[in-house]
Design a protein around this motif. Structure first.
Motif, mmCIF file in Angstrom:
data_model
loop_
_atom_site.group_PDB
_atom_site.id
_atom_site.type_symbol
_atom_site.label_atom_id
_atom_site.label_comp_id
_atom_site.label_asym_id
_atom_site.label_seq_id
_atom_site.Cartn_x
_atom_site.Cartn_y
_atom_site.Cartn_z
ATOM 1 N N LYS A 33 0.646 -1.261 0.020
ATOM 2 C CA LYS A 33 -0.083 0.045 -0.043
ATOM 3 C C LYS A 33 1.248 1.367 0.376
ATOM 4 C CE LYS A 33 -4.347 -2.110 1.934
ATOM 5 N NZ LYS A 33 -4.250 -2.971 3.311
ATOM 6 N N GLN A 34 1.808 1.056 0.774
ATOM 7 C CA GLN A 34 2.575 2.302 1.062
ATOM 8 C C GLN A 34 3.909 2.404 -0.688
ATOM 9 O OE1 GLN A 34 3.702 4.505 3.968
ATOM 10 N NE2 GLN A 34 4.066 2.549 5.270
ATOM 11 N N GLU A 76 2.231 1.569 -3.192
ATOM 12 C CA GLU A 76 2.103 2.521 -4.106
ATOM 13 C C GLU A 76 0.967 3.708 -3.915
ATOM 14 O OE1 GLU A 76 -0.572 -1.730 -5.180
ATOM 15 O OE2 GLU A 76 -1.595 -0.647 -3.764
ATOM 16 N N ALA A 77 1.129 4.370 -2.825
ATOM 17 C CA ALA A 77 1.298 6.141 -2.520
ATOM 18 C C ALA A 77 2.166 6.501 -3.069
ATOM 19 C CB ALA A 77 0.754 6.090 -0.945
ATOM 20 N N GLY A 78 3.222 5.714 -3.314
ATOM 21 C CA GLY A 78 4.384 6.279 -3.688
ATOM 22 C C GLY A 78 5.389 6.463 -2.124
ATOM 23 N N LYS A 79 5.135 6.026 -1.042
ATOM 24 C CA LYS A 79 6.464 6.314 -0.313
ATOM 25 C C LYS A 79 7.067 5.214 0.557
ATOM 26 C CE LYS A 79 1.737 8.257 2.569
ATOM 27 N NZ LYS A 79 0.808 8.288 3.062
#
Lengths: 482, 482
Positions: A57-58, A60-63
């Motif tokens: 998820k991170q 995908e969120a670019g984090k």
């Protein structure tokens, strides 16, 4: 006792036991860990999936970077088995504790032995890869140390599952010791080593642990420059590791072009993010009078390297506009900062020097004491470089990328140290022990020695010790000789 | 560059040269220092008189102890000559640098050597005795290190005069090297070593120097507990030394009374202010059932020792009112703090324990990891104690006062370390060196090694090295064998 002090205290209690166990007992513990982790594989991979799902998820969120995500994964082909095999490999290494370094007869019946022993309690801080828990646990137990581990928060569930299995294995093995049929009374006692390897979760825990100098003996941070420096400034516990890896390679006047091409391409391009990659190329000015440097630069650029050049070397590469016309962006002017920068990517700072003295001066001022190389056909120049450069590794005609515990033949490494005390360069089991002096007497008192009448002088006779001999082996040998 | 950074930078420049000089060259420098100090004796004693006159006023005003005044004095019988002789003694010791620890053939033509080398720049902080300047200077040069020294302010004029003579000697010797008739080109260069030994004056200078982690490699504080702890918390430079010296002696069940009397009187009374004096006596409870402990206590009290006893041992000594009636003040009840106190005077804390495990538990919790002893006739108990007590010195039937570099046969010591990294216990020349890895190749690149097709495995063949062999000696031997 607060929670953090309790963790440190428990580790110390475990270390007090670990320093007394035999090599055979260490193997029992390591074999129990191996077996328990094999059984717990489904649980560990399930925990790993939780970490991976959260990380995805991170990403995908670019984090989070995808490379970090990749390092989290324990499920990939053979990864788990490689991790398990590491335990067996370490179990097979020579026990670094209990070896006699030196022995001296101070007087009749008064003998001094310097014997290797564990450091005690290690605090190891590392980033994403969860298999590090297993690797460090095995190294710690084999060397007789307790360990407190803090992994990256992204791998928390995996590390917890691994740590749970290790704790259970240590607990079981400790009880097994008490059930043993061994004749020796000592080994029938249960060995309480469940706390030999503990993990902690948060950065706050680390701040608390850095104050536990009463119980913790050594901090080993494996992480960013900023993390290492923060730790060095915020604890009186000794810190083993490296903040920077700014390695240089000096191409001397007599260097051969083919050799230079091969070594520097290896040193720069095989793993640019590694601490042992070369970041600065020092080139002898004579190579600007021929096409040596142009050819070397051509090879580097063809391998994807960007060169940040000082004025002289830049002019040399730009004198014929056509030479690098397809890669003009890869030939840039350097600024002062570039010579103090660990690029960790396919960028190389280039500086022209007029002598080996100038090269050594540059390295001693700008380097990080990690690993530096000279490429030369001149033996006395190579010797001068290797004596005069102050670094953990000084190489002659070889790539700086050789600075690694496995390549050095240590079997396993706990990290690379740019310290100038205790352990330097790649650190294996040997870097996790120190020594103690054992003095065996028979009622000896210092007041009996001296130059005055009625006093005795010290004998200070050296007792011959074989390499890696234990105190027991030494005693047996001396009894046979008498 | 501010003044303090300049001092640290100059020391580093000197260290860069010192790490490259030969044992013979070190001797030239040490002999020059010896000669120059002998010539400068009148100047140094005149400076010493200024310090003594100033100190005497402070003693008269009750601001300075007379023992400190005594330690300032360099004029007393033979003191100056003893100081000079120390230089010759250190010059005669084996050079600790340049020795091969291990050698490994990684592949054909690719050999790895671990070679001892100087630590670099030392910052040494000490108290009153001005002759320490000479001692540390000689140790530093012999081991190839530069040193920055800070003495007590009471000895400032003396230390300055000594330091001036050392600087002149280093300067002269460095120029002499350039005039040498030696065939080797290298040795004809002047060796700029005037800054190899520098002194600084104030406590503020120390605060500035503690920030010079770029140039200073090791801090060695020889002073009060408070000073050592202050330094440990205020620098990221490694610190070598000891804050406390809380040594314990455990009298086990099988200990002989005469042996116990002799060893403990020595350990407690020969120099109570020393860090290796015993501060805590652990007594096995069985000795309270006989008159063993009463007799031991009698001997200690007769030697001027005050005993601070736990409830059981106190009751034992007080059960017959008449026994200690003339010295009742020397038998006191202890409190918890006494077991964490380094008395540094004729006071001894006493605690009753029921087993060697309990004794070890007490020492590991309350001791300072300096030196601890067991008195026992039971060998396996002694071994258990020496394995299970975590201290730089673990002694069997001998006085803790043996913990000293001279007594250990090191020739000279830079201090005693309770660290668990680098160097532990009395630290001689060997504690002032670390090692570097030299890798000699012929264009070797890491990319050629591995398990994949077309790659080579590492050989990792151990090359036999004799103890204390230099790289030159090792090479010559191997050439002869081939």
């Amino acid at each position: 006792m607060d929670n953090i002090t309790q963790i440190a205290f428990n580790a110390r209690q475990a270390a007090n036991v670990l320093q007394t166990i035999s090599t055979a007992q260490k193997s029992v513990f390591l074999n129990h860990i191996y077996a328990k982790l094999a059984v717990a594989k489904p649980d560990i991979l399930a925990a790993n999936k939780i970490d991976k799902d959260l990380a995805l998820k991170q990403v995908e969120a670019g984090k989070l970077s995808s490379s970090l995500y990749k390092r989290l994964d324990l499920e990939g082909s053979g990864k788990f088995e490689t991790m398990l095999q590491g335990i067996k490999d370490i179990e097979q290494l020579e026990d670094p504790a209990g070896k006699v370094h030196s022995a001296t007869k101070l007087d009749n019946g008064l003998e001094l032995y310097r014997v290797s022993c564990p450091v005690g309690v290690l605090l190891v801080i590392f980033e994403a890869r969860p298999e590090v828990v297993v690797n460090i646990a095995a190294l710690a137990i084999k060397s007789g140390n307790a360990a407190i581990l803090k992994g990256g928060k992204e791998s928390f569930h995996t590390c917890s599952a691994i740590s749970k299995a290790i704790r259970e294995a240590m607990d079981d093995a400790g009880k097994a010791a008490s059930d043993s049929d061994d004749e020796e009374k000592e080994s029938k006692k249960a060995l309480n080593l469940a706390d030999a390897v503990q993990i902690v979760e948060s950065r706050q825990d680390i701040d608390g642990l850095l104050k536990q100098d009463k119980y913790i003996d050594l901090v080993i941070p494996r992480g960013s420059n900023a993390l290492v420096k923060y730790i060095q400034w915020n604890t009186r516990i000794p810190v083993l590791g490296h903040a920077d890896g700014l390695c240089s390679t000096y191409v001397a006047e007599s260097a051969k072009l083919d050799l230079a091409k091969k070594v520097i391409v290896d040193a720069k391009t095989t793993y640019p993010a590694a601490c042992n990659s070369t970041e600065t190329l020092l080139i002898h000015s004579s190579h600007l009078d021929t096409d040596f440097f142009q050819q070397l630069a051509r090879t580097l650029v063809d391998n994807g390297v960007t060169l940040k050049c000082d004025a002289k070397s830049l002019a040399n590469l730009q004198k014929d506009q056509s030479t690098f016309k397809d890669n003009a962006d890869k030939i840039q002017a350097s600024n002062d900062e570039d010579y103090d920068t660990e690029f960790l990517e396919l960028t190389l700072a280039v500086k022209t020097v007029n002598s080996v003295d100038e090269a050594m001066g540059h390295i001693n001022e700008h380097g990080s004491k990690h690993t530096d190389a000279i490429l030369t056909e001149n033996e006395s120049e190579a010797k001068q470089f290797m004596a005069g450069v102050d670094a953990a590794g000084v190489y002659w005609n070889a790539s700086t990328r050789f600075a690694d515990g496995f390549r050095y033949g240590f079997g396993a490494e706990v990290g690379v140290s740019t310290n100038k005390t205790h352990a330097r360069g790649p650190v294996g089991l040997e870097g996790l022990v120190i020594y103690k002096y054992q003095l065996h007497g028979n009622g000896h008192a210092t007041a009996d020695y001296g130059a005055d009448e009625g006093k005795r002088p010290y004998l200070h006779e050296r007792i011959q010790v074989e390499e890696k001999e234990t105190l027991g082996e030494l005693s047996n040998k001396r009894q046979r000789l008498n």
